[in-house]
Scaffold this active site. Structure first.
Site, mmCIF file in Angstrom:
data_model
loop_
_atom_site.group_PDB
_atom_site.id
_atom_site.type_symbol
_atom_site.label_atom_id
_atom_site.label_comp_id
_atom_site.label_asym_id
_atom_site.label_seq_id
_atom_site.Cartn_x
_atom_site.Cartn_y
_atom_site.Cartn_z
ATOM 1 N N ASP A 1 -28.677 36.503 -17.888
ATOM 2 C CA ASP A 1 -29.146 35.261 -17.260
ATOM 3 C C ASP A 1 -30.508 34.945 -17.853
ATOM 4 O O ASP A 1 -31.014 35.701 -18.693
ATOM 5 C CB ASP A 1 -29.215 35.410 -15.731
ATOM 6 C CG ASP A 1 -28.943 34.096 -14.998
ATOM 7 O OD1 ASP A 1 -29.530 33.070 -15.414
ATOM 8 O OD2 ASP A 1 -28.166 34.079 -14.034
ATOM 9 N N HIS B 1 -18.915 24.251 -13.670
ATOM 10 C CA HIS B 1 -18.997 23.026 -12.873
ATOM 11 C C HIS B 1 -20.391 22.398 -12.877
ATOM 12 O O HIS B 1 -20.557 21.267 -12.426
ATOM 13 C CB HIS B 1 -18.506 23.270 -11.443
ATOM 14 C CG HIS B 1 -19.445 24.080 -10.587
ATOM 15 N ND1 HIS B 1 -19.265 24.203 -9.231
ATOM 16 C CD2 HIS B 1 -20.549 24.806 -10.868
ATOM 17 C CE1 HIS B 1 -20.208 24.956 -8.722
ATOM 18 N NE2 HIS B 1 -21.000 25.332 -9.691
ATOM 19 N N ARG C 1 -18.688 30.127 -11.327
ATOM 20 C CA ARG C 1 -19.376 28.953 -10.787
ATOM 21 C C ARG C 1 -20.455 28.445 -11.755
ATOM 22 O O ARG C 1 -21.545 28.078 -11.337
ATOM 23 C CB ARG C 1 -19.962 29.258 -9.404
ATOM 24 C CG ARG C 1 -18.940 29.654 -8.369
ATOM 25 C CD ARG C 1 -19.571 29.885 -6.999
ATOM 26 N NE ARG C 1 -20.524 30.978 -7.008
ATOM 27 C CZ ARG C 1 -21.189 31.411 -5.938
ATOM 28 N NH1 ARG C 1 -21.011 30.833 -4.776
ATOM 29 N NH2 ARG C 1 -22.041 32.411 -6.019
ATOM 30 N N GLY D 1 -31.615 35.526 -21.581
ATOM 31 C CA GLY D 1 -31.259 34.638 -22.674
ATOM 32 C C GLY D 1 -30.742 33.310 -22.187
ATOM 33 O O GLY D 1 -30.852 32.975 -20.999
ATOM 34 N N ASP D 2 -30.156 32.569 -23.111
ATOM 35 C CA ASP D 2 -29.687 31.211 -22.852
ATOM 36 C C ASP D 2 -28.221 31.127 -23.253
ATOM 37 O O ASP D 2 -27.871 31.328 -24.422
ATOM 38 C CB ASP D 2 -30.528 30.221 -23.663
ATOM 39 C CG ASP D 2 -30.164 28.758 -23.411
ATOM 40 O OD1 ASP D 2 -29.071 28.487 -22.874
ATOM 41 O OD2 ASP D 2 -30.977 27.886 -23.755
#
Length: 325
Positions: free
Chosen positions: A192, A238, A235, A218-219
């Site tokens: 994350d 969305h 999740r 990280g991304d």
């Protein structure tokens, strides 16, 4: 009957506000396992007895509480879910002022297609939360409470052959920890943004799995960790439009080796239930994202050169779609 149903819809927001107030006051936790009079409850939570009695009467009217012949209130099974150890933190999140303020921007979204939250607050919701640690704490607690379906993920999917489970945008590790507790032979990678990962060790330690986890900041839109046998994406899709979803799914595909699996967990829009439809509007209001149909999720995966597989039902209206390279 038609008029009655319409009035039920129009006053639904009032019922929700009453429920938010009951949770904030600690009413559900106070009467859990007990039967108490409005006066006794009011004394314990610091409320006005007559006003609280009227609130309790409404809660009983909608099935969250019940009252005996002596006028003492207790919780129904549905009402018991309002406790802070159940869905209470999620109730508190839904009652946050910024949720209501963003929804009042819905007409702007309907006219322009722009995200209501950004129109009202001048910045995206996650930037807003990053700038307010108090709101972020309530948000994270609410999301964790709303993840009761996590315990069914190891039941719905066979992780027995997995050596490394990678939880992408996994927050503080609630889902990863649930899987690892059921599979002590496996290790995990929690991925994350750095600020979120920094808060994960305490949570993973309480779950007894910290020593089997690698924490990586990280991304998603840049890259994801390689070498996993099972990747979890719960999740997340969305929150984003199709282009961004395909971008992060392609990063997943590049990281996945032969035989690796991706588990996409989302609410799936269908004609027979209103809950994903309501969340679809909520995502439009809050992030500009959307809930999708099964066919739309499969198309996203295929666009990222992933092969969609089985769709499995989970609690709380969630569903899990598997994919492989």
């Amino acid at each position: 009957m038609t008029e009655h149903e319409l009035m039920r819809i129009l006053t639904g927001g009032w019922v929700a506000e009453a429920t938010f107030a009951a949770v904030r006051l600690g009413v559900a936790d106070t009467i859990a396992g007990h039967r108490l009079s409005p006066g006794e409850i009011a004394e314990k939570v610091g409320a006005h007895p007559e006003a609280l009695g009227r609130l309790l009467r409404l809660l009983a009217g909608v099935g969250l509480a019940d009252v005996d012949e002596d006028g003492r209130y207790g919780l129904t099974p549905m009402g018991a879910l309002l406790g802070r150890d159940r869905l209470g933190p999620l109730v508190e999140l839904y009652g946050e002022d910024y949720f209501g303020a963003a929804w009042r921007g819905l007409p702007h979204t309907l006219r322009t297609g722009e995200t209501a939250f950004e129109h009202v607050f001048g910045e995206p919701v996650f930037a807003h939360l990053k700038g307010d640690p108090g709101k972020a704490s309530v948000f994270n607690a609410g999301m964790a409470a709303g993840a009761a379906f996590f315990r069914e993920v190891p039941v719905a999917h066979d992780f027995s052959g997995a050596r490394t489970v990678v939880d992408l945008a996994g927050g503080t590790g609630a889902l990863l920890g649930t899987v690892l507790r059921d599979h002590p032979e496996a290790g995990g990678i929690l991925f994350d943004v750095p600020g979120v990962v920094a808060n994960a060790p305490a949570h993973l330690d309480r779950m007894g799995v910290l020593e089997r986890c690698e924490l990586v900041g990280g991304d998603l839109f840049e890259s994801v960790p390689e070498g996993g046998d099972v990747y979890l994406l719960s999740r997340i899709l969305h929150d984003w439009d199709d282009d961004r979803c395909v971008r992060l799914l392609r990063n997943c595909a590049r990281a996945m080796g032969k035989g690796a699996e991706l588990l996409v967990i989302e609410r799936v829009v269908s004609a027979d239930t209103h809950l994903p439809l309501a969340f679809d509007l909520h995502m439009m209001v809050m992030t500009g994202g959307r809930e999708r149909t099964e066919e739309e999720y499969r198309a996203l995966l295929e666009s990222a050169e992933l092969l969609p597989g089985e769709l499995v039902d989970l609690p709380l209206g969630m569903r899990m779609l598997t994919a492989t390279r």
